[in-house]
Design an enzyme around this catalytic site. Structure first.
Site, short mmCIF file in Angstrom:
data_model
loop_
_atom_site.label_atom_id
_atom_site.label_comp_id
_atom_site.label_asym_id
_atom_site.label_seq_id
_atom_site.Cartn_x
_atom_site.Cartn_y
_atom_site.Cartn_z
CG ASP A 17 -46.47 -18.60 11.45
OD1 ASP A 17 -46.06 -19.44 12.37
OD2 ASP A 17 -45.49 -18.24 10.61
CD GLU A 182 -42.92 -16.90 18.16
OE1 GLU A 182 -42.10 -16.12 17.75
OE2 GLU A 182 -42.73 -18.26 18.03
#
Length: 516
Positions: A17, A182
């Protein structure tokens, strides 16, 4: 002469991420750290290619719950931003809410973490300060905590960025066209608000861009990066960066099983209609595909050729930034003798039935990310055990894991290999090889090849090594790749730490067939 091309991945290690910003001529990258402590690693680069770890923003997770390993919990999907002379990092702890920490010096001390929004299931936050000074926060949702996902929410944020001011508005529902959307990042360019957000899931997903003239939408959608006919699966979740020279690039991760989520860099191309593609449209389908090799970014400073440090000779008062503990650490777990350049790990006792069943759940595993596809690592260890059951050595962690080390038994020290697997709530662990060893000093080596195929070796003189035990392939755990590191435990004795039982390590040295 400056290198013409770079090769992906730019970081073959589990920095999942990733988010990146540029401040002046400096680039800073942050990544998820989950249950590992210290948390929120901060990496620095001058050219977007070569990186080193410079700091951690969070020294300890904010609950006694994290004194034991909370696999899959902890710090998720941070965003780093620079505003009015301060660096901010926003992140979620999905059971607790959205948090923030800040500093005016990313190399120095970061603030204590601030709870920006108390909420269960709010994840992947990113702040945005608009041209008029108004501040917003965008986030996604974790179905495992809140019962739904595939939606993005924008809330009003206080001007100082430290509190959410309303309940927010769902600005995009990707249930039908962008499932599991997301990891949103909010930007502005040429009058458009852009949301960069991955969809489709970690292993096989893609990168979507949404845009609107109003921060609350409605938003148009377009897929701008996918695997296509390449070998790079799931190219998504990352950050858009503009260099000092005005070039546009995108950093993202690729899920690579036991190696974790490794980091790639892709070129970006903007068009006159204010849409872009990421990567190169290799198959002419109108969507970018990731590249394995490309020309290097134009930056003010040429490559400084630093890479993430892995090896450690334990000649500093503090552990190197490469190391993280499996849970919130305690001072009595270790010490460093600078004069002798030795790391001393004390035998920590199991505190619950889970730890007694599986070494993987011991809190004092001292671990590093796997730094390359192929490598070997060697350590020299001296065991000083007085209690039956104390053991120490080299471990490869994960939901399939293995360790080699010395274990104290009634008649002396034994070299052992442990193999274990976590299946649901069950931990299956056993000693698969055992050999009595004269003395208490030994050299331990791990060799990892392509596909994470691994084997252990040992030596009594540091020169001649012998294979020991079974070959194995580790397996990632929840959200993180496997890791390699050291352990010193006693899962059978009572108490917290056995001060008279410890192991000393002279070094922990990696060798690579290719530069990591």
């Amino acid at each position: 002469m400056k290198e013409e091309n770079y090769k992906n991945p730019i970081i073959h290690a589990d920095y999942s991420d990733p988010d990146v910003i540029r401040v002046g001529n400096d680039y800073f990258l942050v990544a998820s750290s989950f249950n590992c402590v210290p948390g929120l690693p901060i990496l620095h680069s001058k050219d977007l290619i070569h990186w080193r770890i410079i700091n951690y923003a969070v020294k300890k997770l904010p609950s006694p719950e994290y004194d034991t390993p909370q696999i899959g919990k902890g710090i998720w999907a941070p965003a780093i931003r620079y505003h009015n002379g301060k660096f901010y990092i926003y992140f979620s702890i999905p059971d607790d809410g959205i948090f923030c920490c800040y500093t005016d010096d990313p190399f120095g001390k970061w603030s204590d973490i601030v709870l920006v929004k108390k909420a269960k299931g709010w994840i992947d936050p990113c702040p945005f300060w608009d041209d008029d000074g108004k501040a917003y926060l965008i986030n996604a949702f974790a179905k495992s905590r809140i019962g739904f996902n595939s939606k993005l929410c924008i809330s009003k944020l206080s001007e100082d960025g430290l509190s959410v001011l309303d309940e927010g508005k769902i600005v995009f529902d990707g249930t039908n066209t962008q499932p599991t959307i997301e990891g949103p990042k909010l930007y502005k360019r040429n009058g458009y608000y852009y949301i960069f957000a991955p969809a489709g899931g970690v292993k096989y997903g893609w990168q979507t861009i949404l845009r609107s003239k109003n921060v609350y939408g409605p938003y148009e959608e377009r897929i701008v990066l996918h695997q296509g006919n390449t070998l790079i699966n799931g190219p998504h979740q990352g950050a858009w960066i503009e260099t000092e020279k005005g070039e546009h690039w995108f950093v993202h991760f690729q899920d690579k099983g036991p190696y974790g989520r490794i980091v790639h860099l892709q070129p970006m191309t903007w068009f006159e209609d204010d849409w872009c593609i990421i990567g190169v449209d290799q198959n002419q389908d109108g969507i970018g595909e990731p590249v394995l090799e490309y020309r290097k970014p134009e930056t003010e400073e040429e490559s400084s050729h630093f890479y993430i440090e892995c090896s450690d000779h334990f000649d500093s008062e503090k552990l190197s930034f490469a190391w993280q503990w499996h849970a919130n650490p305690r001072d009595e777990w270790y010490s460093i003798d600078i004069q002798r350049s030795v790391l001393k790990l004390f035998a920590v006792c199991a505190k619950d039935s889970q730890q007694k069943r599986s070494m993987f759940y011991m809190p004092n595993l001292l671990l590093q990310k796997i730094p390359a596809e192929e490598f070997e690592v060697v350590t020299k260890m001296k065991a000083n055990f007085n209690t039956k059951g104390s053991s120490s050595g080299l471990i490869v962690s994960g939901y399939k894991y293995s360790a080699i080390g010395l274990e104290r038994r009634e008649d002396g020290n034994y070299l052992i290999q442990i193999l274990g697997e976590i299946v649901g709530a069950n931990a299956n662990e056993k000693i698969v090889e055992s050999k009595k060893i004269d003395g208490n000093e030994i050299y331990l080596k791990l060799k990892m090849g392509k596909g994470a195929n691994s084997e252990f070796l040992y030596s009594v003189n540091g020169k001649e090594f012998f294979k020991f035990g079974l070959e194995f392939i580790p397996k990632e755990d929840v959200w993180t790749g496997s890791k390699v590191g050291l352990f010193c435990v006693n899962r059978y004795a009572e108490g917290n730490v056995l001060e008279e039982d410890f192991a000393e390590f002279d070094y922990f040295i990696f060798n690579f067939w290719e530069v990591c």
